[in-house]
Write an enzyme that holds these catalytic residues in place. Structure first.
Site, mmCIF file in Angstrom:
data_model
loop_
_atom_site.group_PDB
_atom_site.id
_atom_site.type_symbol
_atom_site.label_atom_id
_atom_site.label_comp_id
_atom_site.label_asym_id
_atom_site.label_seq_id
_atom_site.Cartn_x
_atom_site.Cartn_y
_atom_site.Cartn_z
ATOM 1 N N ASP B 52 0.823 -1.209 0.000
ATOM 2 C CA ASP B 52 0.000 0.000 0.000
ATOM 3 C C ASP B 52 0.858 1.260 0.000
ATOM 4 O O ASP B 52 2.039 1.222 0.352
ATOM 5 C CB ASP B 52 -0.862 0.046 1.276
ATOM 6 C CG ASP B 52 -1.902 -1.049 1.306
ATOM 7 O OD1 ASP B 52 -2.273 -1.569 0.241
ATOM 8 O OD2 ASP B 52 -2.347 -1.372 2.429
ATOM 9 N N TYR B 110 6.343 -9.990 7.151
ATOM 10 C CA TYR B 110 6.120 -8.563 7.350
ATOM 11 C C TYR B 110 6.527 -8.193 8.773
ATOM 12 O O TYR B 110 6.327 -8.982 9.708
ATOM 13 C CB TYR B 110 4.637 -8.201 7.167
ATOM 14 C CG TYR B 110 4.198 -8.069 5.738
ATOM 15 C CD1 TYR B 110 4.325 -6.860 5.066
ATOM 16 C CD2 TYR B 110 3.638 -9.147 5.055
ATOM 17 C CE1 TYR B 110 3.900 -6.727 3.751
ATOM 18 C CE2 TYR B 110 3.217 -9.023 3.736
ATOM 19 C CZ TYR B 110 3.350 -7.798 3.095
ATOM 20 O OH TYR B 110 2.929 -7.679 1.790
#
Lengths: 251, 251
Positions: B52, B110
């Site tokens: 994003d 992540y």
């Protein structure tokens, strides 16, 4: 009259240095503007020293006088709410009448960070100088031993800088109390230099010249000669501003 | 035809995410533009996934095909010379014909970084999320245990996101291989979550919801119910993009 001491951290990337000026945003200017709003009166902030454009700080100190009764914690929070996140007030406290951020300072520590590996990570690019060469840490440490103690550092002062630092008669004589190189082992190095005072650009010119020794372009003896020469033209270029941070000021 | 694999790090602050788009600079767009210059032909870069706007990466992977004979090291250096320093090519290598950055990926890690102290340092502001609340690390870890393993994560998927991730029939079912919280002790915390795949905004919604538990606004049992509900409206808000980094992709 209250005398309030602030400890300030900032990312110098987007500022024209500490000192207020008309044609660029500066740390002093940004804080004074918010202080004037909170105090409903102009405020003159006395900084412990200037930092050049692009130099960072982890522990800049400044003080100002006010008659306002705001709590120190309210002041700190209010300023942080108004300031950009690149400037943070770490603490605010009432200081003794005689406290002066610049004249009361007994010593300062500057840190210079660099990386010798092939690729500098994006998150480090604004805070670490990329020097993609093999560095002889032993020779760098020899240079740091040479500067430790009391010396005339005229070779490492910005040429043409005004003589305000020389009021009081000590000229370019300063005492380096500690000078170390931290070797992380993954290509990251960190100079840590503590002194009773610093000339303009002194840390950057010292680091820039010592890196010439670390890369093998100058010998340690050459460095010793440069210090003795008291001649700016003999030293190397200043290391880039963005690797430097004013770490702490001691009172 | 060569198949070249790139490992890429980037600071997502100034980009509209990974994926090429017309109205904002993106990582894919910036790299493709330089690749097209170096290859003297349009290049389509296949990314391992999208990130994003504002999300960072330490180990994004992408591949592209070319008939050019340039060396991988020449390619890496040439790209880094042309790219902004917020995007770095960490490595370039020839990959097997069948290698596909997205379809060949077996797992990804992540990392989400946050700080609970009163003042976030300026140098961390672009990479660490400021959560100035006491955090119950034990409750956070309970939630991380709950998500470990194979579950339907529909509650933690961006609502309205397209169903491309569902091709192949596994729906919102993903396997979390490891989920840990690293507690630095000075107010810094780091989530590390490894899975065989992630839905859109899944890590940010998971962290955002788990932080509600860590702050005491939700119970661990509530979190368990939210996972079971398979309903996005029951989970918390996504944690801010700038705390997230795509750390590594495993093949």
């Amino acid at each position: 009259m209250r005398n309030i001491k602030l400890v300030i951290a900032y990312d110098g990337t987007d500022f024209g240095g500490w000192q207020r000026q008309n044609n660029a945003p500066t740390i002093q200017g940004e804080i004074e503007r918010r202080l004037a709003i909170m105090m409903a009166a102009p405020v003159h902030l006395l900084g412990a020293g200037r930092t050049d454009a692009g130099v960072h700080a982890r522990g800049m100190v400044a003080n100002f006088h006010t008659v306002k009764t705001i709590s120190c914690e309210g002041l700190r929070k209010g300023l942080n709410a108004m300031l950009p996140r690149s400037i943070r007030i770490l603490s605010a406290e009432d200081a003794p009448d005689g406290f002066h951020a610049r004249f009361s300072a007994r010593a300062k520590t500057y840190v210079y960070s660099l990386f010798t590996g092939p690729v500098l990570l994006p998150a480090e690019r604004l805070y670490v100088c990329h020097v993609p060469y093999a560095l002889r840490a032993d020779l760098v440490k020899d240079c740091l031993s040479i500067i430790t103690g009391t010396h005339d550092f005229a070779s490492f002062e910005l040429s043409g800088s005004r003589d305000t630092a020389r009021v009081g008669g000590r000229g370019a004589i300063r005492t380096i109390l500690a000078a170390d190189l931290h070797v992380a082992g993954d290509g990251h190095y960190r100079f840590s230099i503590t002194g009773d005072g610093f000339l303009r650009q002194m840390v950057r010119i010292l680091v820039g010249t010592i890196l010439e020794v670390g890369k093998g372009r100058l010998a340690v003896d050459d460095f010793q000669q440069i210090l003795r020469a008291r001649d700016r033209s003999q030293a190397g270029p200043p290391a880039p501003a963005h690797g430097l941070s004013l770490q702490e000021i001691y009172y």
